[in-house]
Motif scaffolding. Sequence first.
Motif, PDB file in Angstrom:
ATOM      1  N   TYR A  77       0.848  -1.193   0.000  1.00  0.00           N
ATOM      2  CA  TYR A  77       0.000   0.000   0.000  1.00  0.00           C
ATOM      3  C   TYR A  77       0.883   1.241   0.000  1.00  0.00           C
ATOM      4  CZ  TYR A  77      -3.707  -3.252   1.315  1.00  0.00           C
ATOM      5  OH  TYR A  77      -4.607  -4.302   1.343  1.00  0.00           O
ATOM      6  N   THR A  79       1.099   5.605  -1.852  1.00  0.00           N
ATOM      7  CA  THR A  79       0.500   6.617  -2.720  1.00  0.00           C
ATOM      8  C   THR A  79       0.988   6.422  -4.153  1.00  0.00           C
ATOM      9  OG1 THR A  79       2.310   8.171  -2.328  1.00  0.00           O
ATOM     10  CG2 THR A  79       0.409   8.311  -0.841  1.00  0.00           C
ATOM     11  N   GLY A  80       0.246   6.977  -5.103  1.00  0.00           N
ATOM     12  CA  GLY A  80       0.624   6.858  -6.506  1.00  0.00           C
ATOM     13  C   GLY A  80       2.010   7.414  -6.774  1.00  0.00           C
ATOM     14  N   GLY A  81       2.313   8.567  -6.175  1.00  0.00           N
ATOM     15  CA  GLY A  81       3.628   9.172  -6.365  1.00  0.00           C
ATOM     16  C   GLY A  81       4.740   8.297  -5.822  1.00  0.00           C
ATOM     17  N   VAL A  83       4.614   4.952  -5.447  1.00  0.00           N
ATOM     18  CA  VAL A  83       4.727   3.767  -6.321  1.00  0.00           C
ATOM     19  C   VAL A  83       5.562   4.106  -7.554  1.00  0.00           C
ATOM     20  CG1 VAL A  83       3.469   2.156  -7.798  1.00  0.00           C
ATOM     21  CG2 VAL A  83       2.587   2.699  -5.523  1.00  0.00           C
ATOM     22  N   ASP A  84       5.241   5.228  -8.204  1.00  0.00           N
ATOM     23  CA  ASP A  84       5.995   5.630  -9.400  1.00  0.00           C
ATOM     24  C   ASP A  84       7.477   5.817  -9.076  1.00  0.00           C
ATOM     25  OD1 ASP A  84       3.684   5.591 -10.868  1.00  0.00           O
ATOM     26  OD2 ASP A  84       3.372   7.765 -10.821  1.00  0.00           O
ATOM     27  N   ARG A 101      -1.304  -1.496  -4.160  1.00  0.00           N
ATOM     28  CA  ARG A 101      -2.630  -0.944  -3.867  1.00  0.00           C
ATOM     29  C   ARG A 101      -2.444   0.551  -3.653  1.00  0.00           C
ATOM     30  NH1 ARG A 101      -2.898  -5.717  -4.681  1.00  0.00           N
ATOM     31  NH2 ARG A 101      -4.052  -7.322  -3.531  1.00  0.00           N
ATOM     32  N   GLU A 102      -2.947   1.352  -4.585  1.00  0.00           N
ATOM     33  CA  GLU A 102      -2.733   2.800  -4.475  1.00  0.00           C
ATOM     34  C   GLU A 102      -3.658   3.407  -3.424  1.00  0.00           C
ATOM     35  OE1 GLU A 102      -2.969   6.777  -7.274  1.00  0.00           O
ATOM     36  OE2 GLU A 102      -2.390   4.866  -8.213  1.00  0.00           O
ATOM     37  N   ARG A 104      -4.613   7.111  -0.980  1.00  0.00           N
ATOM     38  CA  ARG A 104      -4.609   8.575  -1.054  1.00  0.00           C
ATOM     39  C   ARG A 104      -4.587   9.157   0.358  1.00  0.00           C
ATOM     40  NH1 ARG A 104      -6.035  10.487  -6.105  1.00  0.00           N
ATOM     41  NH2 ARG A 104      -6.920   8.943  -7.527  1.00  0.00           N
ATOM     42  N   GLN A 127       5.609  11.586  -2.729  1.00  0.00           N
ATOM     43  CA  GLN A 127       4.271  11.785  -2.163  1.00  0.00           C
ATOM     44  C   GLN A 127       4.208  11.052  -0.817  1.00  0.00           C
ATOM     45  OE1 GLN A 127       1.102  10.476  -4.756  1.00  0.00           O
ATOM     46  NE2 GLN A 127      -0.513  11.388  -3.503  1.00  0.00           N
TER      47      GLN A 127
END
Length: 265
Positions: A77, A79-81, A83-84, A101-102, A104, A127
Amino acid sequence: MRFCSIASGSSGNCIYVGSECAHVLVDIGISGKKMEQGLNSLDLTGRDIDGILITHEHSDHIKGLGVIARKYGIPIYATGGTVDAMLRCGSLGKIPEGIFREIREDQAFEIKDLRINPFTIPHDAAQPVGYRLECGESSVGIATDLGKYNDYIIENLQNLDAILLEANHDIRMLQVGKYPYYLKQRILGDRGHLSNENAGRLLCRLLHDNMKAVFLGHLSRENNYEELAYETVCSEVTLGDNPYKSKDFKIQVAKRDFVSEAVTI
């Protein structure tokens, strides 16, 4: 709930939080072997872990993540930032398909009976987040890698039963130490790390009658040491604008290389 630091420091971080039926790790910035040994001391193995919560992509928080992801396929788990940034850095190796798992900031999610709320932290990462974890009436918080604190962070850490809070450096040790100027400025900046003094001041805003345990974590190997972090934070609490003395609470330093005493709530 059970709450335990498997390792905490500038060289690697891994925290365990669990309930009767759910077990999660926050960050795996240590080797897979060291993580397994830590879990074994809690009578657990990697197979018992239901999720891995990542705060941000710096290596002292994700060093062992790739190995564990490949071995167990545990959902990750972040954040999208984050993970990237983790995928771009390339240090994790090949990650199993569909494992991320993204999440927020400020949107709570659940893993079995654990309710998890990620909150934004000021740090020089893509992030980054801290975490508040709740089970029934019990709650714990993890807040490291903070350049500063504000009312938003204080609000997310109110009325906890236990907390792991960053006490990264002694300001004077950092200023006169061997780090290059740019690195000193980064650590001291608003997106760097909390000093011992600021950790104590933040803690003064969070203490309440039912706080059961405080772990001081993420200590710098070069710019801090356990006794100094402990004494400085305790002094801020005792002399601060609050009704408490440091001896009213169980305050301890989370160990760099050893599993800390588990707190049961």
